[in-house]
Design a protein around this motif. Structure first.
Motif, mmCIF file in Angstrom:
data_model
loop_
_atom_site.group_PDB
_atom_site.id
_atom_site.type_symbol
_atom_site.label_atom_id
_atom_site.label_comp_id
_atom_site.label_asym_id
_atom_site.label_seq_id
_atom_site.Cartn_x
_atom_site.Cartn_y
_atom_site.Cartn_z
ATOM 1 N N UNK A 1 -21.991 4.380 8.071
ATOM 2 C CA UNK A 1 -20.656 3.814 8.308
ATOM 3 C C UNK A 1 -20.678 2.289 8.350
ATOM 4 N N UNK B 1 -15.733 5.138 4.148
ATOM 5 C CA UNK B 1 -16.472 6.201 4.802
ATOM 6 C C UNK B 1 -15.599 6.764 5.917
ATOM 7 N N UNK C 1 -18.069 -2.295 7.407
ATOM 8 C CA UNK C 1 -17.474 -0.953 7.467
ATOM 9 C C UNK C 1 -16.152 -0.876 6.697
ATOM 10 N N UNK C 2 -15.405 -1.981 6.714
ATOM 11 C CA UNK C 2 -14.090 -1.994 6.057
ATOM 12 C C UNK C 2 -14.177 -1.683 4.575
#
Lengths: 380, 218
Positions: A44, A77, A72-73
């Motif tokens: 992630x 995911x 993460x952006x």
């Protein structure tokens, strides 16, 4: 397709795994502290491993050597942590559409569609704390899937739920997987759940990936002692291969001989090899004196029940072999598991002397050298 | 009855609280979410007005902002002198109440589960959006409590204000200083009214903060 190569170490802990996950449901199985959650967090983008590479459908999310580490952006995911992490100040609907972009009308349409898919349309205006655990998990699933992720990560998604809710959600997750055709990584330490849901199971222990395979393989052909232990093999006996004949292998265990006919897919152990013989407690049969005896090829042992545990749904009997022993170092030789009705029908409370039968096919062999050292590290 | 101290104190406390709100949110968030070497020292410097005698604090401000210092000279050249003006009272009130604001904001941000922010990031929202839509809404009660405490403390500052802004009736005489002035002038009736107003306000403040705290815990 998710390609995973994660290596990380800090004092007292080492995480290393190499995995490829297709459009399947892969269960990460192991006890707490095995590195399951950490693996999900690495995918992630919430945890940066020291080295390795993570790619999703050819898109590189993380590559230590090339210095790539997408935030993460940018990873697309779907991540559902343990405890769901619903936004407590937002309604069910606002939670589900949190990651959506576009016109308010389009967002509304998609949000309602997802609420319908997880069966929560009536609760759209509620707050998370007004929902049951199962409903909260549905919201978390819809929220993660609404962004059309390329992979779905579920960290112990059902462990806090009661049994009926749990099976409802197991069906929901299974159906979602069939419809979406994306890789789903599902963390659990519940063996029955792993068997039910998994296309493949990856067994982790202390940061090491010990075995990956279809549930049946992991259950019946554990590759290492730790795996055998984790999948509930109660009898793991030290022994040595003595030889081979038309009936299979002859093993020397403790003070006596047993016959084994392991799965042909496993590499045959050479003569003299030290092995661990794994016999599932529920694969041992009590021979009724009033019935025809089992075929000659089976292992037959006479002895005595010297103790038992009543688990309600099952009885575990502690069996001591008469004469030469299998495990002379302890009081009993084998654990036998039987359903309670068998216990009653055979009147086991009073009748303690029995002959038991073990089919050679039920004796799975693990070459013992492998269990001493952890698997060799691939990366320096 | 001279109403000037009421108006001045209201203006000073409001401005000081406004300034501290911005500083407090920034520092509180950094302290709750980031760690780097030297943070403990900065935290101690921000908190020290809580333990120093107000006169010592006032002395530092006087030296830092007075005519002899480069900062003081620069401010004077810009036409915004601080020392012995109402602005000095704002600075004194702000510095002496800042620890309350920073600590409240820090606790408020620490009370927000970082996992919520992490999930928000995986859903594609930028750092600023995550802060605006998740962190701040979940921390606002604690921040509001800190704001109320900060306002009350700023309203009641005496020692540092007296050192930096002086006691100039009609220009820098705040409520707290007016009490001192009234007692010195033996005008006990006037002192009584001022004291009553400050006390009632203080009690109301603490009740409000306590209720916020209870709703926060619920």
């Amino acid at each position: 397709m998710l390609e995973l190569e994660i290596v990380h170490a800090w004092p007292g802990f080492h995480l290393e795994l190499h995995l490829e996950v297709g459009a399947e449901l892969l269960v990460l199985f192991g006890r707490s502290g095995a590195g399951k959650s950490l693996t999900l967090r690495a995918i992630a983008g919430l945890f940066r491993p020291a080295s390795g590479r993570i790619a999703l459908n050819g898109r590189v999310l993380f590559d230590a050597r090339r210095g790539v580490n997408l935030p993460p952006q940018a990873r697309r995911v779907g991540y559902v942590p343990q405890g769901y992490a619903l936004f407590p100040h937002l309604t069910v609907f606002e939670n589900v559409v949190y990651g959506l972009r576009g016109s308010p009308r389009e967002i509304r349409r998609q949000g309602m569609e997802w609420l319908e898919r997880v069966g929560l349309v009536d609760l759209a205006g509620r707050r998370p704390h007004q929902l049951s655990g199962g409903q909260q998990q549905r919201v978390a699933l819809a929220r993660a899937l609404a962004i059309h992720p390329d992979v779905l990560l579920l960290d112990e998604p059902l462990s806090a739920l009661d049994a009926p809710t749990r099976s409802e959600l197991q069906i929901l997750i299974r159906n979602l997987q069939r419809q979406l055709r994306i890789p789903i990584l599902f963390v659990t330490h519940n063996l029955a759940e792993a068997m039910l849901l998994a296309d493949r199971i990856a067994v982790l222990e202390k940061g090491w990936l010990l075995q990956v395979g279809p549930p049946k393989d992991v259950l019946h052909r554990p590759a290492r002692r730790e795996v055998a232990h984790l999948v509930g093999v109660r009898n793991i006996l030290r022994g040595q291969v003595r030889g081979r004949d038309s009936e299979g292998w002859r093993l020397w265990i403790g003070e006596r001989e047993l016959r084994a006919r392991p799965n042909p897919l496993d590499p045959p152990p050479g003569e003299g090899t030290a092995v661990l013989a794994c016999i599932r407690a529920e694969h041992i049969a009590l021979i009724r004196p009033d019935r025809p005896p089992p075929p000659d090829g089976e292992n037959r042992l006479s002895g005595e029940i010297i103790g038992e545990i009543d688990y309600g749904l099952a009885r575990v009997l502690f069996f001591r072999v008469h004469g030469p022993r299998l495990t002379p170092e302890r009081e009993y030789d084998l654990e036998i598991e039987i359903p309670p009705y068998v216990y009653e029908r055979l009147d086991l409370e009073r009748v303690r002397l029995w002959t038991i039968a073990i089919r050679p096919e039920s004796v799975h062999l693990i070459v013992a050298e492998e269990e001493k050292e952890p698997p060799a590290s691939v990366l320096p | 009855m001279d109403w000037f101290p009421f108006l001045l104190s209201a203006r000073v406390a409001t401005l000081a609280t406004g300034i501290n709100l911005v500083i407090g949110i920034a520092m509180g968030w950094l302290m709750a979410r980031r760690s780097f070497p030297g943070w403990d020292l900065i935290g101690a410097v921000v908190t020290i007005p809580l333990v120093l005698p107000p006169t010592v604090l006032g002395y530092y401000l006087l030296v830092a902002l007075g005519r002899a210092s480069p900062i003081g000279q620069a401010l004077e050249a810009l036409g915004i002198p601080v020392v012995f003006t109402w602005r000095g009272a704002v600075v004194a009130a702000a510095v002496s109440s800042l620890p309350l604001m920073v600590q409240s904001c820090r606790a408020a941000f620490e009370g927000v589960d970082p996992e919520l922010e992490q999930v928000a990031r995986t859903l594609g929202r930028s750092e600023w959006e995550v802060f605006r839509t998740i962190t701040l809404p979940l921390a606002w009660r604690g921040i509001l409590a800190g704001t109320i405490l900060n306002f009350a403390r700023a309203l009641g500052d005496f020692g540092a204000t007296l050192m930096v802004a002086g006691n100039i009736p009609g220009r820098t005489q705040t409520l707290a200083i007016a009490v001192y002035d009234a007692v010195q002038a033996n005008d006990l009736a006037r002192a009584g009214i001022l004291v009553a107003v400050l006390s009632i306000f203080g009690i109301l403040t603490l009740v409000a903060v306590q209720q916020l705290g209870r709703r926060l815990a619920a």
